[in-house]
Write a protein that holds these residues in place. Structure first.
Motif, mmCIF file in Angstrom:
data_model
loop_
_atom_site.group_PDB
_atom_site.id
_atom_site.type_symbol
_atom_site.label_atom_id
_atom_site.label_comp_id
_atom_site.label_asym_id
_atom_site.label_seq_id
_atom_site.Cartn_x
_atom_site.Cartn_y
_atom_site.Cartn_z
ATOM 1 N N PHE A 147 0.874 -1.273 -0.061
ATOM 2 C CA PHE A 147 -0.087 -0.031 0.094
ATOM 3 C C PHE A 147 0.830 1.338 0.023
ATOM 4 O O PHE A 147 0.415 2.201 -0.851
ATOM 5 C CB PHE A 147 -1.134 0.006 1.261
ATOM 6 N N TYR A 180 -5.539 3.058 5.171
ATOM 7 C CA TYR A 180 -5.271 1.522 4.858
ATOM 8 C C TYR A 180 -6.608 0.793 5.565
ATOM 9 O O TYR A 180 -7.016 -0.069 4.964
ATOM 10 C CB TYR A 180 -3.902 0.965 5.168
ATOM 11 N N GLY A 185 -6.603 -3.536 0.939
ATOM 12 C CA GLY A 185 -5.690 -4.143 -0.004
ATOM 13 C C GLY A 185 -6.013 -4.633 -1.413
ATOM 14 O O GLY A 185 -5.309 -5.182 -1.805
ATOM 15 N N VAL A 190 -7.013 0.093 -3.926
ATOM 16 C CA VAL A 190 -5.588 0.897 -3.825
ATOM 17 C C VAL A 190 -5.310 1.694 -4.889
ATOM 18 O O VAL A 190 -4.763 2.948 -4.655
ATOM 19 C CB VAL A 190 -4.574 -0.291 -3.458
#
Length: 437
Positions: A147, A180, A185, A190
């Protein structure tokens, strides 16, 4: 966007001879992008067969499973020539074609020098598989480190890599961690979060991510019906949706053992839910953590009970979405079960490094969220504290009782790693634990 799994693929490529590589992972975790766009860059040519997009490609395997026959059929179909020394062959969504799965055995035996990779999101559900004839690689949603890579902020990435514990680094990294928690993810989310930061307002980006999450969760629900019968699909859906519901019902402490009662009507025992739970685990949509109630010893598996475990969502962003947490909720950190989000984050970071299932420890009123094994073989307690209050009796009880050489605590503050016996780190360094000693 870079992926850590590329290192494993490059190591596989460097071998003098190799079995076909099978990349397993939940749907939409970036398997095709990893293989074709990232790994494929190092080859002269890439030939990709997508059995989900083009089911008719299955006919290429009907006549023969001999590797040379299949390669000739592929060359004719794609009007190309395959060079086993320089080209990459991809069997995408191989689970949609059982004959292609069966062919991997013959490619392993007859073509040990070629570069053949396969991927699938339902590998764990296959009826049969060429055991011992493939190399495995599991792909999960992007880790926190990945990330950060996607943020394209060199100074922040450097601070993460160097375990920088300064106030400036902590402010930056903790802000990214909260982002995040919201984004998660999944590669599509992202990419949208980072690449649109100069074109969209924060509110527009938030709405974009929320839409992506809704679409992904709906897509998984549809997959339940595609790969399971009607009754099983309903039960799988009920278990999947019950994981966040159980988190919401617990307002304090650590994630609790998964409760089987009332998840499915008239079902209240582990055996009643074992099938749906196993299905979701095989599809990489959840992971388990087994509590143990005695001194941790190798192998930990022998101390665990099959019917006692915690269940975690495979992606923390989708978990937040399922919990109906908005971006402000996460940034403010005022909701009652923020500790569960943090614990799920740590679980996913451990799983992405190959530690699955994980294990926790509990005795009387003391509980340690994770017991991890370092590369040198040592078993270490790992406590997770999401807030700024970092004192805990449980870790003290464990250390007094078992005298571990090294203990870890992940916290919401800057931490301190100077103590040789107790390393206290910010929670965003969960993926770096195995680099410490």
């Amino acid at each position: 966007m870079k992926r850590l799994a590329l290192n494993a693929l490059n190591a596989w490529k460097a071998q003098s001879s190799r079995k076909p590589m099978l990349v397993d992972g939940a749907r939409q975790t970036g398997k095709s992008y990893l293989l074709e766009k990232l790994f494929g860059q190092s080859f002269t040519n890439v030939i990709r067969l997508d059995f989900l997009e083009t089911p008719s490609l299955s006919t290429l395997f009907e006549h023969s499973l001999n590797s040379n026959d299949i390669l000739e059929s592929i060359e004719l179909t794609f009007n190309t020539t395959y060079n086993p020394e320089a080209d990459l062959l991809i069997f995408d969504e191989i689970g949609e074609c059982q004959r292609a799965v069966d062919s991997l055995k013959f490619f392993a035996e007859q073509q040990p020098n070629m570069y053949l990779v396969a991927s699938g999101s339902n590998i764990g559900l296959l009826d049969s598989f060429p055991v011992g004839k493939v190399s495995f690689l599991s792909l999960y949603p992007m880790t926190f480190e990945e990330f950060l890579w996607a943020s394209e902020e060199p100074a922040t990435i450097k601070a993460y890599n160097n375990l920088n514990l300064s106030p400036a680094a902590h402010d930056k990294l903790f802000k990214h961690l909260l982002d995040y928690y919201f984004v998660g993810g999944m590669p599509e989310a992202v990419k949208a979060w980072h690449q649109n930061k100069n074109e969209q307002s924060t509110q527009e980006r938030i709405q974009t991510i929320a839409g992506i999450h809704r679409a992904l969760l709906s897509g998984y629900e549809l997959d339940f019906g595609k790969y399971a019968d009607k009754v099983s699909a309903k039960q799988i859906s009920e278990v999947f949706n019950n994981i966040p519901l159980q988190l919401q019902s617990n307002q304090g402490g650590s994630v609790r053992r998964f409760q089987f009662k009332d998840v499915i009507a008239k079902k209240k025992r582990y055996n009643d839910l074992a099938g749906p739970i196993h299905w979701l685990e095989q599809c990489k949509l959840l992971s388990k953590c087994h509590p143990i109630d005695t001194q941790p010893q190798i192998p930990l598996k022998q101390l665990a009970k099959d019917n006692l475990f915690k269940l975690f969502f495979f992606d923390v962003g989708l978990l937040a979405s399922a919990l109906e947490l908005n971006y402000k909720d996460i940034i403010d950190q005022q909701f009652n079960y923020k500790g569960f989000i943090a614990e799920n984050f740590v679980q996913n970071e451990l799983v992405a490094q190959g530690y699955s299932p994980t294990y926790s420890w509990s005795e009387a009123r003391s509980e340690i969220e994770f017991i991890i094994r370092l590369p040198d073989g040592r078993l270490c307690p790992l406590e997770v504290k999401s807030g700024k209050r970092t004192r805990s009796k449980s870790l003290g009880v464990y250390r007094d009782k078992y005298k571990p050489e090294l203990s870890f605590k992940l916290v919401g503050t800057m931490g301190n790693i100077e103590d040789k016996e107790l390393k206290v780190l910010p929670i965003y360094f969960a993926g770096q634990l195995f680099n410490l000693n």
